[in-house]
Design a protein around this motif. Structure first.
Motif, PDB file in Angstrom:
ATOM      1  N   SER A 157       1.028  -1.315   0.008  1.00  0.00           N
ATOM      2  CA  SER A 157      -0.128  -0.015   0.029  1.00  0.00           C
ATOM      3  C   SER A 157       0.907   1.133   0.037  1.00  0.00           C
ATOM      4  N   HIS A 158       0.417   2.353  -0.366  1.00  0.00           N
ATOM      5  CA  HIS A 158       1.204   3.758  -0.590  1.00  0.00           C
ATOM      6  C   HIS A 158       1.271   4.234   0.819  1.00  0.00           C
ATOM      7  N   VAL A 159       0.386   3.904   1.703  1.00  0.00           N
ATOM      8  CA  VAL A 159       0.102   4.460   3.054  1.00  0.00           C
ATOM      9  C   VAL A 159      -0.094   3.322   3.798  1.00  0.00           C
ATOM     10  N   ALA A 160       0.762   2.803   4.984  1.00  0.00           N
ATOM     11  CA  ALA A 160       0.356   1.727   5.585  1.00  0.00           C
ATOM     12  C   ALA A 160       0.392   2.473   7.119  1.00  0.00           C
ATOM     13  N   ALA A 161      -0.876   1.977   7.715  1.00  0.00           N
ATOM     14  CA  ALA A 161      -0.913   2.591   8.998  1.00  0.00           C
ATOM     15  C   ALA A 161      -1.856   1.558   9.892  1.00  0.00           C
ATOM     16  N   MET A 162      -1.649   1.732  11.130  1.00  0.00           N
ATOM     17  CA  MET A 162      -1.946   0.810  12.294  1.00  0.00           C
ATOM     18  C   MET A 162      -2.608   1.481  13.240  1.00  0.00           C
ATOM     19  N   ALA A 163      -3.832   1.129  13.868  1.00  0.00           N
ATOM     20  CA  ALA A 163      -4.304   1.568  14.967  1.00  0.00           C
ATOM     21  C   ALA A 163      -3.518   0.973  16.254  1.00  0.00           C
ATOM     22  N   PRO A 164      -3.557   1.761  17.492  1.00  0.00           N
ATOM     23  CA  PRO A 164      -2.962   1.471  18.773  1.00  0.00           C
ATOM     24  C   PRO A 164      -3.664  -0.075  18.962  1.00  0.00           C
ATOM     25  N   ALA A 165      -2.790  -0.988  19.639  1.00  0.00           N
ATOM     26  CA  ALA A 165      -3.056  -2.382  20.185  1.00  0.00           C
ATOM     27  C   ALA A 165      -3.265  -3.335  18.797  1.00  0.00           C
ATOM     28  N   THR A 166      -2.667  -3.158  17.770  1.00  0.00           N
ATOM     29  CA  THR A 166      -2.874  -3.841  16.713  1.00  0.00           C
ATOM     30  C   THR A 166      -1.512  -4.870  16.413  1.00  0.00           C
ATOM     31  N   ASN A 167      -1.477  -5.640  15.447  1.00  0.00           N
ATOM     32  CA  ASN A 167      -0.052  -6.060  15.087  1.00  0.00           C
ATOM     33  C   ASN A 167      -0.169  -6.743  13.815  1.00  0.00           C
ATOM     34  N   MET A 168       0.893  -7.182  13.405  1.00  0.00           N
ATOM     35  CA  MET A 168       1.136  -7.692  11.657  1.00  0.00           C
ATOM     36  C   MET A 168       2.141  -8.588  11.747  1.00  0.00           C
ATOM     37  N   GLY A 169       2.184  -9.409  10.730  1.00  0.00           N
ATOM     38  CA  GLY A 169       3.468 -10.453  10.508  1.00  0.00           C
ATOM     39  C   GLY A 169       3.136 -11.714  10.451  1.00  0.00           C
ATOM     40  N   ALA A 170       3.918 -12.772  10.830  1.00  0.00           N
ATOM     41  CA  ALA A 170       3.571 -14.047  10.657  1.00  0.00           C
ATOM     42  C   ALA A 170       3.248 -14.493   8.903  1.00  0.00           C
ATOM     43  N   ALA A 171       4.416 -13.962   8.235  1.00  0.00           N
ATOM     44  CA  ALA A 171       3.972 -14.217   6.984  1.00  0.00           C
ATOM     45  C   ALA A 171       4.470 -15.209   6.061  1.00  0.00           C
ATOM     46  N   THR A 172       4.751 -16.341   6.889  1.00  0.00           N
ATOM     47  CA  THR A 172       5.314 -17.420   6.253  1.00  0.00           C
ATOM     48  C   THR A 172       4.173 -18.270   5.363  1.00  0.00           C
ATOM     49  N   PRO A 173       4.624 -18.504   4.246  1.00  0.00           N
ATOM     50  CA  PRO A 173       3.609 -19.287   3.327  1.00  0.00           C
ATOM     51  C   PRO A 173       3.713 -20.605   3.637  1.00  0.00           C
ATOM     52  N   VAL A 174       2.488 -21.162   3.704  1.00  0.00           N
ATOM     53  CA  VAL A 174       2.119 -22.476   3.897  1.00  0.00           C
ATOM     54  C   VAL A 174       1.739 -23.326   2.359  1.00  0.00           C
ATOM     55  N   GLN A 175       2.105 -24.457   2.231  1.00  0.00           N
ATOM     56  CA  GLN A 175       1.831 -25.173   0.977  1.00  0.00           C
ATOM     57  C   GLN A 175       0.268 -25.577   1.096  1.00  0.00           C
ATOM     58  N   ILE A 176      -0.356 -25.344   0.125  1.00  0.00           N
ATOM     59  CA  ILE A 176      -1.989 -25.639  -0.146  1.00  0.00           C
ATOM     60  C   ILE A 176      -2.201 -26.678  -1.373  1.00  0.00           C
TER      61      ILE A 176
END
Length: 503
Positions: A131-150
Motif C-alpha cells: 500500500s502507498h500508506v501503511a497505518a495501524m491502530a493502537p494495540a494491533t499487530n502484523m506479521g507471521a507471513a510464512t507461506p504454507v503449502q496448499i
C-alpha cells in the motif's frame, strides 16, 4: 371601552400574532430547504475517500470486492482508497489479485489495520507493504507471513528466479523507470535495497518445494517493501521466521508509516504526505476529505457464502445425494435439479479453494462404498470402509493450514455419525426381514394349508388361494380335508393330511 370593543381588540392582536408566527415558520422552512439544497453541493466539492473493509480470511470474495472497489473509486474520481483491515491471512491467489490492483491503481491506497485489537497477519502483511500508506491502530499487530503449502498450488519451476509483485511496463505500476528493478522483487538490484542473507543450513532442512516457496515469498515481500522505502529486512524475517510486531514497534522500525487512533486521525496525519504513484509523486490532500464507506454488495456476499469451505462441502454432499436419489426414482425431477445445481456450485467453489483432491476422491469412494453396501451382502464391510474413507477424505478435503479455511470437525462427525446410523439401520432392517417368514413366491407356499377338491389317494387336486393345483399325497385324503403343502415339484404340490376339516 366597551366589552365589545375590548373583544375586537383582542381578536385583532391574536390574528397578528398568528400571522407573524406563520411567517416565521415559513421563513424557517425556506431556510432549511435552502440549507438542504446547498449541503449536497458543498459536500460534492469536498474530496472523497472510499472505504473498503477486509474482514476475516482473504479469499476470492474478498479479492473480487476489493478489486472492483478500487476500480469504482478510480472511475468515480475518489482521491483516496482506505482498506480497513482485520485478517488472519488467506489464499495466495486472492492476496496477489488485491496487490496487483493496489500497484496499478491511479488512486493512492491507504491500508489501515483497525480497530484496536485487529491484526494483519500472513496475507495482510503483504497487502500492508504494497500500500502507498501503511497505518495501524493502537494495540494491533502484523506479521507471521510464512507461506504454507496448499493443495494444488504449483511451486515456481526449477531454475526460475523468484518474481516480485510488480513486473510491469514502465509507467504501468507505481514506480517509474528508476525504481523498476526494485519493483520486480529481485533483491540487490536497487542500490538502496539490501540483498537477502544466504539461506542458512537450518533452512535447508525443508523440502525443495518448501524452500522455493519461502524464497519466492521473500523476494516478493522485499520488492513490496523496497518499493515504498520500508524495512525490507524485517519483512524478510516475517516470512522466514514468522516474526510479528506491534503497531508502535512497527513505526519505530519503519515497517509501517504511522499509528492512528481512528479514520479522522489517519486523514489528519497523512495530509500533505507525498507518495509515489503512476510513475510520479503525488501529495495527498486529506484535511477536509469526506469518507464514503462501500459495503459488500449481493454478489460479494453470495460469493463469500459459496466459497466458504463448510458450505462448499455441504453443497457437494447435497449434489451427490440428489443425483443418487434421482437415479433411484427416475422422473422425480426435484432431487436431480437440486443435486445438479448444488454440485455445480460446489465444483465452482472448489476451483478457488485450497482443495486436496485426494480428500475429494476419498469422499467419493466412501459414498460409493456405502451405496454398494445396500446392494451387496458384505455384512457391513463395504459400509464401514465407506464411512472411514468418507471421514478421512472430509478431514483432509480443505487444507486447514490456510487461516480461515477449514471444514468444521463437528460437522464432519455429525454427517459421518448420521451416515453410520443409516447404514446400521439398513443392516438391522435386512436382518429382521431375513428372519421373517417368506410371504411371496414358491417358498411362501411351503407349509400353507390347502383344501382337498375330492377324495384321492396318491394323485388328486387341491384348492389353494382360490386356485386348483395338482397334488400328491401318500395317505388317503377325503374331500374337504385340510392338507399341508410339504414340497413343490414343478406344478404338483406334495401334501399331507391334517386333522383340520372344512365345515
Amino acid at each position: 371601552m366597551s366589552v365589545i370593543d375590548y373583544g375586537a381588540a383582542v381578536d385583532t392582536i391574536m390574528n397578528k400574532l398568528v400571522r407573524a408566527l406563520l411567517s416565521l415558520i415559513c421563513l424557517g422552512c425556506a431556510a432549511l430547504a435552502a440549507g438542504a439544497q446547498q449541503s449536497p453541493d458543498e459536500e460534492s466539492d469536498r474530496p472523497r475517500a472510499v472505504l473498503l473493509e477486509i474482514r476475516g480470511a482473504i479469499g476470492p470474495a474478498t479479492s473480487d470486492y476489493v478489486v472492483r472497489g478500487i476500480e469504482a473509486a478510480e472511475a468515480g474520481g475518489a482521491r483516496l482508497v482506505i482498506l480497513e483491515m482485520d485478517t488472519p491471512g488467506g489464499l495466495d491467489s486472492a492476496m496477489r489479485d488485491i496487490i496487483k490492483a493496489i500497484l496499478n491503481s491511479e488512486v493512492p491506497v491507504a491500508t489501515f489495520v483497525y480497530p484496536s485489537g485487529s491484526r494483519a497477519a500472513s496475507a495482510g502483511t503483504y497487502i500492508l507493504f504494497a500500500s502507498h500508506v501503511a497505518a495501524m491502530a493502537p494495540a494491533t499487530n502484523m506479521g507471521a507471513a510464512t507461506p504454507v503449502q496448499i493443495g494444488g498450488a504449483p511451486a515456481p519451476p526449477d531454475g526460475d528466479a523468484p518474481k516480485g509483485p510488480a513486473e510491469e511496463p514502465d509507467g504501468g505500476g507505481e514506480g517509474g523507470p528508476d525504481d523498476g528493478d526494485a519493483a520486480d522483487g529481485e533483491p540487490g538490484t536497487d542500490g538502496d535495497a539490501r540483498a537477502p542473507e544466504p539461506v542458512r543450513d537450518s533452512e535447508r532442512s525443508g523440502s525443495a518445494m518448501e524452500r522455493k516457496a519461502i524464497n519466492d515469498a521473500v523476494a516478493y515481500i522485499r520488492g513490496l517493501a523496497d518499493r515504498h522505502g520500508r524495512n525490507a529486512d524485517w519483512a524478510e524475517r516475517a516470512v522466514r521466521d514468522a516474526e510479528t510486531i506491534s503497531a508502535r514497534q512497527a513505526v519505530e522500525e519503519n515497517v509501517v508509516d504511522l499509528v492512528a487512533r481512528d479514520h479522522a486521525d489517519l486523514l489528519e496525519q497523512i495530509d500533505g504526505r507525498t507518495v509515489s504513484i503512476g510513475g510520479g509523486e503525488r501529495t495527498l490532500e486529506t484535511g477536509d476529505m469526506l469518507i464514503e464507506r462501500v459495503e459488500p454488495d449481493w454478489r460479494t456476499r453470495l460469493l463469500s457464502v459459496i466459497t466458504d469451505p463448510t458450505v462448499a462441502y455441504l453443497l457437494m454432499l447435497i449434489g451427490i445425494y440428489g443425483l443418487i436419489f434421482e437415479g433411484y426414482n427416475p422422473g422425480a425431477i426435484v432431487p436431480g435439479v437440486v443435486g445438479a445445481i448444488c454440485l455445480l456450485l460446489a465444483l465452482f467453489a472448489f476451483q478457488v479453494l485450497p482443495v486436496n483432491y485426494a480428500g475429494l476422491a476419498l469422499i467419493l469412494l466412501g459414498i460409493v462404498l456405502m451405496i454398494g453396501e445396500m446392494f451387496m451382502a458384505s455384512f457391513g464391510a463395504l459400509g464401514i470402509g465407506g464411512i472411514i474413507a468418507f471421514v478421512i477424505g472430509s478431514v483432509i478435503l480443505i487444507d486447514t493450514d490456510v487461516p480461515g479455511f477449514g471444514v468444521s470437525r463437528t460437522l464432519i462427525a455429525t454427517i459421518a455419525l448420521a451416515g453410520g446410523l443409516l447404514l446400521f439401520a439398513i443392516i438391522a432392517f435386512a436382518v429382521h426381514l431375513r428372519n421373517k417368514p417368506v410371504v411371496t413366491g414358491q417358498e411362501e407356499m411351503i407349509g400353507a394349508l390347502a383344501t382337498a377338491d375330492g377324495d384321492f389317494t396318491g394323485r388328486g387336486r387341491v384348492r389353494l388361494y382360490g386356485e386348483l393345483w395338482n397334488a400328491y399325497a401318500r395317505a388317503p385324503v377325503r374331500q374337504g380335508d385340510k392338507v399341508r403343502v410339504t414340497a413343490i415339484d414343478g406344478l404338483t404340490l406334495e401334501v399331507e393330511p391334517t386333522s383340520i376339516r372344512e365345515i
